[in-house]
Motif scaffolding. Sequence first.
Motif, PDB file in Angstrom:
ATOM      1  N   TYR A 125      40.304  38.929  -4.171  1.00 30.71           N
ATOM      2  CA  TYR A 125      41.036  38.432  -5.341  1.00 30.71           C
ATOM      3  C   TYR A 125      41.972  37.270  -5.024  1.00 30.71           C
ATOM      4  O   TYR A 125      42.392  36.547  -5.924  1.00 30.71           O
ATOM      5  N   ILE A 126      42.333  37.095  -3.749  1.00 36.11           N
ATOM      6  CA  ILE A 126      43.402  36.148  -3.413  1.00 36.11           C
ATOM      7  C   ILE A 126      42.903  34.710  -3.377  1.00 36.11           C
ATOM      8  O   ILE A 126      43.509  33.815  -3.979  1.00 36.11           O
ATOM      9  N   LEU A 127      41.796  34.472  -2.685  1.00 37.48           N
ATOM     10  CA  LEU A 127      41.248  33.130  -2.550  1.00 37.48           C
ATOM     11  C   LEU A 127      40.071  32.935  -3.496  1.00 37.48           C
ATOM     12  O   LEU A 127      39.285  33.855  -3.725  1.00 37.48           O
ATOM     13  N   VAL A 128      39.937  31.734  -4.004  1.00 41.49           N
ATOM     14  CA  VAL A 128      38.831  31.417  -4.909  1.00 41.49           C
ATOM     15  C   VAL A 128      37.495  31.700  -4.242  1.00 41.49           C
ATOM     16  O   VAL A 128      36.565  32.236  -4.859  1.00 41.49           O
ATOM     17  N   VAL A 129      37.375  31.365  -2.950  1.00 39.02           N
ATOM     18  CA  VAL A 129      36.084  31.448  -2.270  1.00 39.02           C
ATOM     19  C   VAL A 129      35.672  32.866  -1.905  1.00 39.02           C
ATOM     20  O   VAL A 129      34.569  33.076  -1.385  1.00 39.02           O
ATOM     21  N   GLU A 130      36.503  33.862  -2.163  1.00 40.94           N
ATOM     22  CA  GLU A 130      36.193  35.218  -1.705  1.00 40.94           C
ATOM     23  C   GLU A 130      35.060  35.872  -2.486  1.00 40.94           C
ATOM     24  O   GLU A 130      34.347  36.719  -1.950  1.00 40.94           O
ATOM     25  N   MET A 169      32.010  35.277  -5.919  1.00 38.42           N
ATOM     26  CA  MET A 169      31.372  34.342  -6.841  1.00 38.42           C
ATOM     27  C   MET A 169      32.054  34.305  -8.211  1.00 38.42           C
ATOM     28  O   MET A 169      32.181  33.230  -8.802  1.00 38.42           O
ATOM     29  N   PRO A 170      32.511  35.441  -8.783  1.00 36.59           N
ATOM     30  CA  PRO A 170      33.242  35.351 -10.049  1.00 36.59           C
ATOM     31  C   PRO A 170      34.466  34.430  -9.962  1.00 36.59           C
ATOM     32  O   PRO A 170      34.728  33.658 -10.884  1.00 36.59           O
ATOM     33  N   ASN A 171      35.211  34.507  -8.852  1.00 37.54           N
ATOM     34  CA  ASN A 171      36.351  33.610  -8.664  1.00 37.54           C
ATOM     35  C   ASN A 171      35.903  32.151  -8.669  1.00 37.54           C
ATOM     36  O   ASN A 171      36.507  31.291  -9.311  1.00 37.54           O
ATOM     37  N   VAL A 172      34.837  31.873  -7.923  1.00 36.95           N
ATOM     38  CA  VAL A 172      34.328  30.500  -7.805  1.00 36.95           C
ATOM     39  C   VAL A 172      33.896  29.962  -9.165  1.00 36.95           C
ATOM     40  O   VAL A 172      34.213  28.827  -9.531  1.00 36.95           O
ATOM     41  N   ILE A 173      33.172  30.782  -9.927  1.00 38.71           N
ATOM     42  CA  ILE A 173      32.643  30.342 -11.224  1.00 38.71           C
ATOM     43  C   ILE A 173      33.784  30.063 -12.198  1.00 38.71           C
ATOM     44  O   ILE A 173      33.778  29.047 -12.905  1.00 38.71           O
ATOM     45  N   VAL A 174      34.772  30.944 -12.250  1.00 38.74           N
ATOM     46  CA  VAL A 174      35.914  30.734 -13.164  1.00 38.74           C
ATOM     47  C   VAL A 174      36.713  29.506 -12.734  1.00 38.74           C
ATOM     48  O   VAL A 174      37.114  28.693 -13.567  1.00 38.74           O
ATOM     49  N   HIS A 175      36.933  29.354 -11.437  1.00 37.09           N
ATOM     50  CA  HIS A 175      37.668  28.191 -10.933  1.00 37.09           C
ATOM     51  C   HIS A 175      36.927  26.893 -11.252  1.00 37.09           C
ATOM     52  O   HIS A 175      37.546  25.852 -11.517  1.00 37.09           O
ATOM     53  N   SER A 176      35.588  26.939 -11.255  1.00 38.53           N
ATOM     54  CA  SER A 176      34.792  25.736 -11.517  1.00 38.53           C
ATOM     55  C   SER A 176      34.931  25.231 -12.946  1.00 38.53           C
ATOM     56  O   SER A 176      34.524  24.113 -13.250  1.00 38.53           O
ATOM     57  N   SER A 177      35.516  26.037 -13.831  1.00 41.84           N
ATOM     58  CA  SER A 177      35.764  25.589 -15.202  1.00 41.84           C
ATOM     59  C   SER A 177      36.813  24.488 -15.244  1.00 41.84           C
ATOM     60  O   SER A 177      36.941  23.777 -16.243  1.00 41.84           O
ATOM     61  N   GLY A 178      37.598  24.344 -14.160  1.00 42.70           N
ATOM     62  CA  GLY A 178      38.635  23.325 -14.095  1.00 42.70           C
ATOM     63  C   GLY A 178      39.892  23.683 -14.864  1.00 42.70           C
ATOM     64  O   GLY A 178      40.806  22.870 -15.000  1.00 42.70           O
ATOM     65  N   GLN A 179      39.966  24.925 -15.358  1.00 42.45           N
ATOM     66  CA  GLN A 179      41.100  25.321 -16.193  1.00 42.45           C
ATOM     67  C   GLN A 179      42.061  26.269 -15.483  1.00 42.45           C
ATOM     68  O   GLN A 179      43.014  26.752 -16.094  1.00 42.45           O
ATOM     69  N   ILE A 180      41.801  26.534 -14.212  1.00 40.57           N
ATOM     70  CA  ILE A 180      42.698  27.399 -13.455  1.00 40.57           C
ATOM     71  C   ILE A 180      42.632  26.981 -11.989  1.00 40.57           C
ATOM     72  O   ILE A 180      41.574  26.598 -11.487  1.00 40.57           O
ATOM     73  N   SER A 181      43.773  27.036 -11.305  1.00 38.53           N
ATOM     74  CA  SER A 181      43.845  26.537  -9.933  1.00 38.53           C
ATOM     75  C   SER A 181      43.894  27.684  -8.932  1.00 38.53           C
ATOM     76  O   SER A 181      44.129  28.845  -9.299  1.00 38.53           O
ATOM     77  N   ARG A 192      46.213  28.190  -6.824  1.00 34.45           N
ATOM     78  CA  ARG A 192      47.578  28.701  -6.791  1.00 34.45           C
ATOM     79  C   ARG A 192      47.775  29.855  -7.776  1.00 34.45           C
ATOM     80  O   ARG A 192      48.530  30.800  -7.509  1.00 34.45           O
ATOM     81  N   GLU A 193      47.083  29.787  -8.906  1.00 37.53           N
ATOM     82  CA  GLU A 193      47.260  30.820  -9.937  1.00 37.53           C
ATOM     83  C   GLU A 193      46.538  32.120  -9.583  1.00 37.53           C
ATOM     84  O   GLU A 193      46.764  33.147 -10.235  1.00 37.53           O
ATOM     85  N   PHE A 194      45.687  32.096  -8.580  1.00 36.59           N
ATOM     86  CA  PHE A 194      45.048  33.323  -8.095  1.00 36.59           C
ATOM     87  C   PHE A 194      45.954  34.108  -7.154  1.00 36.59           C
ATOM     88  O   PHE A 194      45.790  35.322  -7.003  1.00 36.59           O
ATOM     89  N   LEU A 195      46.896  33.423  -6.497  1.00 34.03           N
ATOM     90  CA  LEU A 195      47.572  34.008  -5.348  1.00 34.03           C
ATOM     91  C   LEU A 195      48.353  35.276  -5.663  1.00 34.03           C
ATOM     92  O   LEU A 195      48.120  36.324  -5.052  1.00 34.03           O
ATOM     93  N   VAL A 196      49.310  35.202  -6.582  1.00 36.87           N
ATOM     94  CA  VAL A 196      50.187  36.361  -6.834  1.00 36.87           C
ATOM     95  C   VAL A 196      49.414  37.526  -7.452  1.00 36.87           C
ATOM     96  O   VAL A 196      49.441  38.645  -6.913  1.00 36.87           O
ATOM     97  N   PRO A 197      48.711  37.320  -8.577  1.00 38.03           N
ATOM     98  CA  PRO A 197      47.944  38.458  -9.113  1.00 38.03           C
ATOM     99  C   PRO A 197      46.872  38.935  -8.139  1.00 38.03           C
ATOM    100  O   PRO A 197      46.584  40.135  -8.063  1.00 38.03           O
ATOM    101  N   GLY A 198      46.289  38.005  -7.372  1.00 36.89           N
ATOM    102  CA  GLY A 198      45.280  38.385  -6.394  1.00 36.89           C
ATOM    103  C   GLY A 198      45.842  39.262  -5.289  1.00 36.89           C
ATOM    104  O   GLY A 198      45.200  40.224  -4.840  1.00 36.89           O
TER     105      GLY A 198
END
Length: 492
Positions: free
Chosen positions: A439-444, A446-458, A460-466
Amino acid sequence: MTNHARVKTHTTMDRDNTKQKSLQINNRQLSGVITAVATFLIIFLLLPGSFDDPAKEMIAIVTAGVVLWIFEAFPLGLTAAIIMLLMLLFKPVSIDVIYSGFASSAVFLIIGGMMLARAVNETQLARRITYSILAKWGGTSNGLLGCILVIPQIQSFFIPAAAVRTTLLLPVALDVLDTIGAPAHSNLRRKILLGVAFGGTISGTAVMTAAIGNILTVNLLKQFLGVEITYFEWFIYSLPLWITLIPGAWFVLNKCFPLKKKEQSFPKVKKEMQEIMAEFGPLDRKEKKCLAILTLTVLLWMTEPLHGLDLSIPAIMGVVLMTLPGVGCAHWSNVIKINYDTIFLLGATLSMGYALTESGAAEKIGKALAAPWVLSLIQDPIVAVIFIIVATQMFHLIMSNVSTAVVTLIPVYIGMSQEAGVDPTFICFTAALTCLHGYILVVETMPNVIVHSSGQISQREFLVPGLYMTLLMMVLTIVIAFSWWNWLGLVP
């Protein structure tokens, strides 16, 4: 400046940007290749004499492959092909072992599952389920987040890949956010998009066929130890973690991204979803056929202990029924358009796992890591769970691809467990579940990667909730291990 001049200038700039981007990609590829080659040579030349040549070659090949995956120098499937080629050239094991991963029933289970997903998408069934849930509970922020988390859990029973489930849900979530008028980088937008990512990750937990990592683990345990974990057993073992992580994610995201009272209700969305549902009308004939075939397939998976059919058989049976003229609901020509990159990755990683064991590399690594203090840790069940979870999470942060993490760690954990004289099933099941949850890094994942690829979330915004989700997953797994798993007899 004339319009023609502007167009020419922009065209030149675009070309320059493309060249610069190409240069950056080439630099990363070059860095990855150089590091992989250097790592291969260092490991092969510097491993002690207790490692024979086949073990050295296999460890060097796997490590070089892991480096290429970490650098993301090439597509995942291409890196898998490079690993296969290296194994064929160096021959640390026989050619039959090198190709054996592609003969595994796990490969045909994934092929069947992906074809089933294609067949389902030829009907309105998946979209109907999504919009019906949103129409009922999507009128408030709490309800919308709950819907976004629950929908992929339902999809997990008939759509085998988290990437596919996320790809189907993300456009719907973005459409809903646009209908609401949620501003860019608003808490509502962040919360819902992270809900898509986290929900997609959680959805692979309890359904064995919902995540490639699950299938790999079961296959490796069967191949190396003769231990069979059925579809039903996997579901029962992981059920408490699955059903607690869903409300857990809902709570974490609501706490991390609080909303003002006026932002918490949007009846317009509920009305629009209801209008879309009205356009669907009643279930048509294709949807009824699709639902019946899916129900039969899932029932056969769930009752595996009764009939003894390998999981790949109901999957292939479902594909035949879905595409059989006069019986099915989909066309064969469309159903076969699946992602062969995933299939090649699965087959190659399985072959890599088999070769690690056959060459003696996994046993050698297990013995090398089996320092007395490590063995004492995994001999105590309570400490073993904590150690495996922490060690696996740390490795997963480095090795982002779940399949690669599983196929690299499981043979090593088997070797360590055998050296310590403990049951490897418990250790490997714990590691497999842990590998799923990144949950912490985008690359961990595929769901993280796909959502991040939308360009609407960075990132940094994964870190705390992740971080909160990772800690929650770890604590829940430890609690469940010494209550539920202990009661079921999984904990030795």
